[in-house]
Design an enzyme around this catalytic site. Structure first.
Site, PDB file in Angstrom:
ATOM      1  N   GLU A 111     138.845 -29.284 -98.697  1.00  0.00           N
ATOM      2  CA  GLU A 111     137.508 -29.552 -99.229  1.00  0.00           C
ATOM      3  C   GLU A 111     137.643 -30.731-100.183  1.00  0.00           C
ATOM      4  O   GLU A 111     137.834 -30.567-101.382  1.00  0.00           O
ATOM      5  CB  GLU A 111     136.953 -28.327 -99.966  1.00  0.00           C
ATOM      6  CG  GLU A 111     135.521 -28.522-100.457  1.00  0.00           C
ATOM      7  CD  GLU A 111     135.089 -27.455-101.454  1.00  0.00           C
ATOM      8  OE1 GLU A 111     133.976 -26.934-101.310  1.00  0.00           O
ATOM      9  OE2 GLU A 111     135.888 -27.152-102.370  1.00  0.00           O
TER      10      GLU A 111
ATOM     11  N   GLU B 108     134.878 -17.590-106.026  1.00  0.00           N
ATOM     12  CA  GLU B 108     135.527 -18.863-106.366  1.00  0.00           C
ATOM     13  C   GLU B 108     135.280 -19.278-107.814  1.00  0.00           C
ATOM     14  O   GLU B 108     134.142 -19.526-108.206  1.00  0.00           O
ATOM     15  CB  GLU B 108     135.034 -19.980-105.449  1.00  0.00           C
ATOM     16  CG  GLU B 108     135.659 -21.322-105.793  1.00  0.00           C
ATOM     17  CD  GLU B 108     135.202 -22.462-104.907  1.00  0.00           C
ATOM     18  OE1 GLU B 108     135.920 -23.487-104.866  1.00  0.00           O
ATOM     19  OE2 GLU B 108     134.150 -22.346-104.268  1.00  0.00           O
TER      20      GLU B 108
END
Length: 264
Positions: free
Chosen positions: A240, A146
């Protein structure tokens, strides 16, 4: 494309209750903490079988970072993520979300100069990824690398940063995790960046430009989702984000409706 979410306390006190509730709200998978996956694996496995709702992915739950300045902490990260990767494969999740680091340094904040040279940092990351690629390949899971924004990490900020490391190391067990919040800050053109890494994008995180739930910022999700469809992405997009004040369950139902309306 399928909608997933990270855990919330108001989903329920057991994993069976959590999975049932998020399905009612319009979501199709749950992204969980790696620590809980290992410690509560039996309960989670039973809940998945009882509800038919899968664990989409794993995020967090390990010590250190793969790009940690401290060698011992980096070794702990590799050890812990390796163990989580095995459980991730067992439960059928897409993989384990891993940034280079979070909050240990930013070149955009004082003192501006990293204590480690850039070429050494790249070697450190390649070494960590090489070891974790072996874990991923042997377990049958994926490490989902990520990129974070420039204020949260100084090593991997763009999809190109992540894909460049993967291609250089020829890592078959490492893919890219694309986060709309971070991309909104770092990518010149989100759709173009997604197209350039089309063969590597395996998971997505969702939050609006201000980190609030999608629909309360200025991120163009419709264009982004259309691009994901165009490049053949069929995986999970996990929420998220922070929620607007008020009833959490109501916010989630609203969010599911908004996101599905943005899908092509």
């Amino acid at each position: 494309m399928k909608l997933a979410t990270q855990d919330r306390g108001f989903f329920g006190s057991t994993y069976e209750a959590k999975l049932s509730k998020l399905q009612e709200l319009g979501f199709e998978g749950l992204e969980i903490d790696g620590k809980w996956l290992i410690e509560k694996y039996d309960e989670i496995e039973k809940a998945v079988k009882a509800t038919g709702v899968p664990i989409s992915s794993i995020c967090g739950g390990y010590r250190g970072w793969i790009g940690d300045f401290d060698q011992e902490q980096r070794a702990l990260a590799i050890q812990d993520i390796g163990a989580i990767l095995e459980r991730s494969a067992d439960i059928g999740a897409a993989g384990v979300v891993v940034p280079a680091a979070f909050g240990i340094f930013s070149r955009k904040l004082p003192p501006f100069v990293s204590p480690r040279p850039a070429d050494e940092e790249r070697e450190v990351l390649l070494d960590s990824l090489r070891k974790l690629n072996d874990y991923a390949v042997s377990s049958g899971s994926l490490l989902l690398l990520e990129p974070l924004n420039r204020y949260e990490d100084h090593m991997i900020n763009t999809l190109e940063d992540a894909s460049g490391l993967i291609r250089e190391g020829n890592f078959s067990g490492v893919k890219v995790m694309a986060d709309f919040f971070h991309m909104q800050i770092e990518e010149w053109d989100i759709s173009e960046s997604l197209r350039k890494t089309a063969d590597l994008v395996a998971h997505v995180h969702l939050a609006d430009s201000n980190r609030l739930q999608p629909g309360y910022g200025h991120t163009d999700f419709k264009t982004g989702f259309r691009t994901l469809k165009d490049i053949g992405f069929t995986g999970y997009m996990a929420v998220e984000c922070e929620l607007v004040p008020g009833d959490g369950l109501k916010a989630y139902a609203e969010m599911a409706g908004f996101l599905k309306a943005c899908m092509p």
